[in-house]
Design an enzyme around this catalytic site. Structure first.
Site, PDB file in Angstrom:
ATOM      1  N   HIS A   1      -0.427  -3.076   0.879  1.00 15.70           N
ATOM      2  CA  HIS A   1       0.688  -3.050  -0.053  1.00 15.70           C
ATOM      3  C   HIS A   1       0.346  -3.841  -1.317  1.00 15.70           C
ATOM      4  CE1 HIS A   1       4.005  -1.988   3.101  1.00 15.70           C
ATOM      5  NE2 HIS A   1       3.187  -0.992   2.864  1.00 15.70           N
TER       6      HIS A   1
ATOM      7  N   GLU B   1       1.854  -6.291  -2.880  1.00 18.27           N
ATOM      8  CA  GLU B   1       1.989  -7.750  -2.840  1.00 18.27           C
ATOM      9  C   GLU B   1       0.730  -8.394  -2.287  1.00 18.27           C
ATOM     10  OE1 GLU B   1       4.063  -5.509  -1.837  1.00 18.27           O
ATOM     11  OE2 GLU B   1       6.154  -6.043  -2.190  1.00 18.27           O
TER      12      GLU B   1
ATOM     13  N   CYS C   1       8.442  -5.549   1.697  1.00 16.26           N
ATOM     14  CA  CYS C   1       8.737  -5.040   3.039  1.00 16.26           C
ATOM     15  C   CYS C   1       8.997  -6.166   4.014  1.00 16.26           C
ATOM     16  CB  CYS C   1       7.628  -4.108   3.530  1.00 16.26           C
ATOM     17  SG  CYS C   1       6.094  -4.931   3.923  1.00 16.26           S
TER      18      CYS C   1
ATOM     19  N   CYS D   1       5.362  -8.182   3.716  1.00 12.20           N
ATOM     20  CA  CYS D   1       5.054  -8.742   2.397  1.00 12.20           C
ATOM     21  C   CYS D   1       6.010  -9.876   2.044  1.00 12.20           C
ATOM     22  CB  CYS D   1       5.127  -7.655   1.322  1.00 12.20           C
ATOM     23  SG  CYS D   1       3.771  -6.498   1.428  1.00 12.20           S
TER      24      CYS D   1
ATOM     25  N   ASP E   1       0.906  37.128 -11.901  1.00  9.49           N
ATOM     26  CA  ASP E   1      -0.003  36.282 -12.689  1.00  9.49           C
ATOM     27  C   ASP E   1      -1.354  36.041 -12.024  1.00  9.49           C
ATOM     28  OD1 ASP E   1       2.246  36.082 -14.184  1.00  9.49           O
ATOM     29  OD2 ASP E   1       2.439  33.906 -14.117  1.00  9.49           O
TER      30      ASP E   1
ATOM     31  N   LEU F   1      -3.496  27.703  -9.779  1.00  5.72           N
ATOM     32  CA  LEU F   1      -2.660  26.527  -9.512  1.00  5.72           C
ATOM     33  C   LEU F   1      -3.464  25.304  -9.068  1.00  5.72           C
ATOM     34  CD1 LEU F   1       0.311  28.325  -7.670  1.00  5.72           C
ATOM     35  CD2 LEU F   1       0.168  27.754 -10.094  1.00  5.72           C
TER      36      LEU F   1
ATOM     37  N   GLY G   1       8.358  31.782 -10.442  1.00  5.87           N
ATOM     38  CA  GLY G   1       8.820  32.237 -11.747  1.00  5.87           C
ATOM     39  C   GLY G   1      10.316  32.018 -11.888  1.00  5.87           C
TER      40      GLY G   1
ATOM     41  N   THR H   1      12.526  32.201  -8.713  1.00  8.40           N
ATOM     42  CA  THR H   1      12.348  31.038  -7.838  1.00  8.40           C
ATOM     43  C   THR H   1      13.050  29.825  -8.451  1.00  8.40           C
ATOM     44  OG1 THR H   1      10.283  31.922  -7.022  1.00  8.40           O
ATOM     45  CG2 THR H   1      10.598  29.565  -6.752  1.00  8.40           C
TER      46      THR H   1
HETATM   47  C1  AOF Z   1       5.827  -3.170   0.025  1.00  6.48           C
HETATM   48  N1  AOF Z   1       4.815  -3.050  -0.864  1.00  6.48           N
HETATM   49  O1  AOF Z   1       3.294  -1.833  -1.931  1.00  6.48           O
HETATM   50  C2  AOF Z   1       4.769  -0.698  -0.536  1.00  6.48           C
HETATM   51  C3  AOF Z   1       5.866  -0.827   0.358  1.00  6.48           C
HETATM   52  O2  AOF Z   1       3.539   2.559   6.649  1.00  6.48           O
HETATM   53  P1  AOF Z   1       3.695   1.169   6.121  1.00  6.48           P
HETATM   54  O3  AOF Z   1       3.645   0.125   7.177  1.00  6.48           O
HETATM   55  O4  AOF Z   1       2.824   0.910   4.940  1.00  6.48           O
HETATM   56  O5  AOF Z   1       5.208   1.066   5.599  1.00  6.48           O
HETATM   57  C4  AOF Z   1       5.735   1.982   4.710  1.00  6.48           C
HETATM   58  C5  AOF Z   1       6.938   1.359   4.062  1.00  6.48           C
HETATM   59  O6  AOF Z   1       6.527   0.227   3.310  1.00  6.48           O
HETATM   60  C6  AOF Z   1       7.630   2.248   3.045  1.00  6.48           C
HETATM   61  O7  AOF Z   1       8.591   3.087   3.640  1.00  6.48           O
HETATM   62  C7  AOF Z   1       8.295   1.231   2.159  1.00  6.48           C
HETATM   63  O8  AOF Z   1       9.455   0.740   2.802  1.00  6.48           O
HETATM   64  C8  AOF Z   1       7.291   0.109   2.128  1.00  6.48           C
HETATM   65  N2  AOF Z   1       6.393   0.256   0.984  1.00  6.48           N
HETATM   66  N3  AOF Z   1       6.354  -2.076   0.576  1.00  6.48           N
HETATM   67  O9  AOF Z   1       6.248  -4.281   0.332  1.00  6.48           O
HETATM   68  C9  AOF Z   1       4.252  -1.868  -1.147  1.00  6.48           C
HETATM   69  N4  AOF Z   1       4.214   0.517  -0.785  1.00  6.48           N
HETATM   70 ZN    ZN Z   2       4.690  -4.675   2.247  1.00  4.26          ZN
END
Ligand code: AOF
Ligand code: ZN
Length: 371
Positions: free
Chosen positions: A61, A63, A86, A95, A211, A215, A308, A311
């Protein structure tokens, strides 16, 4: 520092953290791309001592990355995080705890995390540790950056981004002529960049047949970033000789087909590495809400709808569009033109214009609605 100055400083660093978070947009799987800055002030003004963005793939993450860079300088510092830190144990401790252990004394957050393992709990851990917490600084701007993640969490479907290129007389093409150049080369490059930051690109079978599009992302250095391509094709009319199918072994193609689609056609496409997704129908069309739910379950958070008109209409009619990007070209299509499903003068009323830009002679507009 006065309260007004402090708020100004907080907004300035949060804006920088949001800019940083864009670095891995579209590359963090089902995790949002979060930005973190560790800032300390030893009396000579605030200074960034650590910066981090959610790593490619979603871990570590942001942090953890920023704290690693700051090291001992994190003690007594302020952390700017674009998402609530988190509170759950994943591959590493939460974190929120990591910030406390590092001795951060103040945390400024932007977006709130809807993930039930985190929501409110991350901030609570910080406060319990005696850390000053300021929530919601530039919350809307941060939410906009991670809209795919938030929409997937809250609505159990991807963010749907509708792209339309219009001629000066409001047309999207000419009947029976396949691909017609409407926007200029810079606009086209911007579209490719948007593709690279999406998890999937979708077109209807009408566009696929008319077309024969590829993509893919065709920008120098980003060729490897083509996302999965999806065709809504209830009756499996997609030709095995189409560019999409011919390139399916290199860049994945998924076809949403009716459950009753012809088994022989199904086998021919599967033999060419196309993945068939059996999908419910509703009034003779693919049932979009259910289909989007399936895509979200597969981890797709950002879906670009590139055509298109039928859609586009189907998504708009079911109120399944979150963001609309318009590329207004300067040329006229005139007689035989296919009218755009939408113009900037008849936007759905819950949309507001977020951004306007000029791409050479073209005019770009980005519209969003509240998540
Ligand atoms: C943070 N810092 O940079 C991000 C967060 O699968 P995991 O364990 O990585 O958890 C996913 C969850 O972590 C996601 O749903 C969101 O709540 C959090 N993402 N949290 O502190 C981060 N990317
Ligand atoms: Zn985190």
């Amino acid at each position: 520092m006065t309260a007004v100055n402090r708020l100004e400083t907080d907004r300035r660093f949060m804006a920088a953290a949001i800019r940083l978070s864009h670095k891995h947009s579209g590359r963090t799987a089902t995790n949002p791309s979060v930005g973190t800055l560790i800032v300390r002030d030893d009396g000579t003004g605030p200074m960034i001592v650590g910066s981090g963005v959610t790593a490619i793939g979603g871990r570590p993450h942001a942090e953890a990355e920023a704290l690693a860079e700051a090291g001992a300088l994190a003690r007594g510092a302020t952390a700017y995080v674009t998402l609530e830190p988190c509170a759950h144990h994943g591959r590493t401790p939460p974190c929120a705890n990591a910030l406390a252990t590092a001795g951060v004394v103040r945390v400024v957050g932007a977006a709130t995390d809807p993930d039930t393992r985190v929501s409110g709990k991350g901030y609570a851990i910080l406060r319990q540790a005696g850390i000053e917490v300021v929530e919601g600084v530039l919350a809307e701007e941060a939410a906009d950056q991670m809209a795919g993640y938030l929409i997937r969490s809250l609505k159990k479907r991807p963010q749907v981004i509708l792209k339309i290129a219009l001629s000066s007389d409001g047309m999207v093409g000419r009947s029976g002529e396949g691909q017609v150049a409407i926007s200029g080369p810079l606009s086209r490059r911007m579209v490719h960049l948007m593709r690279a930051q999406s998890d999937a690109i979708l077109v209807g079978i009408g566009t696929a047949l008319a077309d024969d599009p590829e993509l893919t992302v065709r920008l120098d250095g980003l060729e490897g970033r083509s996302p999965v391509r999806i065709v809504l094709d209830r009756q499996l009319r997609l030709s095995p000789t189409s560019k999409l199918v011919q390139t399916a072994s290199r860049v994945p193609v998924m076809v949403a087909a009716g459950i009753d689609a012809d088994p022989a056609r199904r086998m021919a496409l599967e033999a060419a590495s196309v993945k068939i997704l059996a999908t419910d129908s509703h009034e003779g069309r693919i049932a979009l809400p259910e289909f989007l739910e399936d895509l979200a379950a597969m981890g797709i958070a950002n879906l670009m709808v590139e055509g298109g008109p039928e859609t586009a209409r189907a998504f708009l009619d079911e109120s399944l569009v979150d963001r609309i990007v318009l590329f207004h070209g300067v040329g006229e299509i005139g007689a035989g033109g296919i009218v755009s499903p939408l113009r900037n003068t008849d936007m759905p009323k819950d949309f507001r214009r977020l951004r306007v830009a000029g791409y050479c002679k073209d005019r770009f507009e980005e519209w969003v609605r509240k998540i």
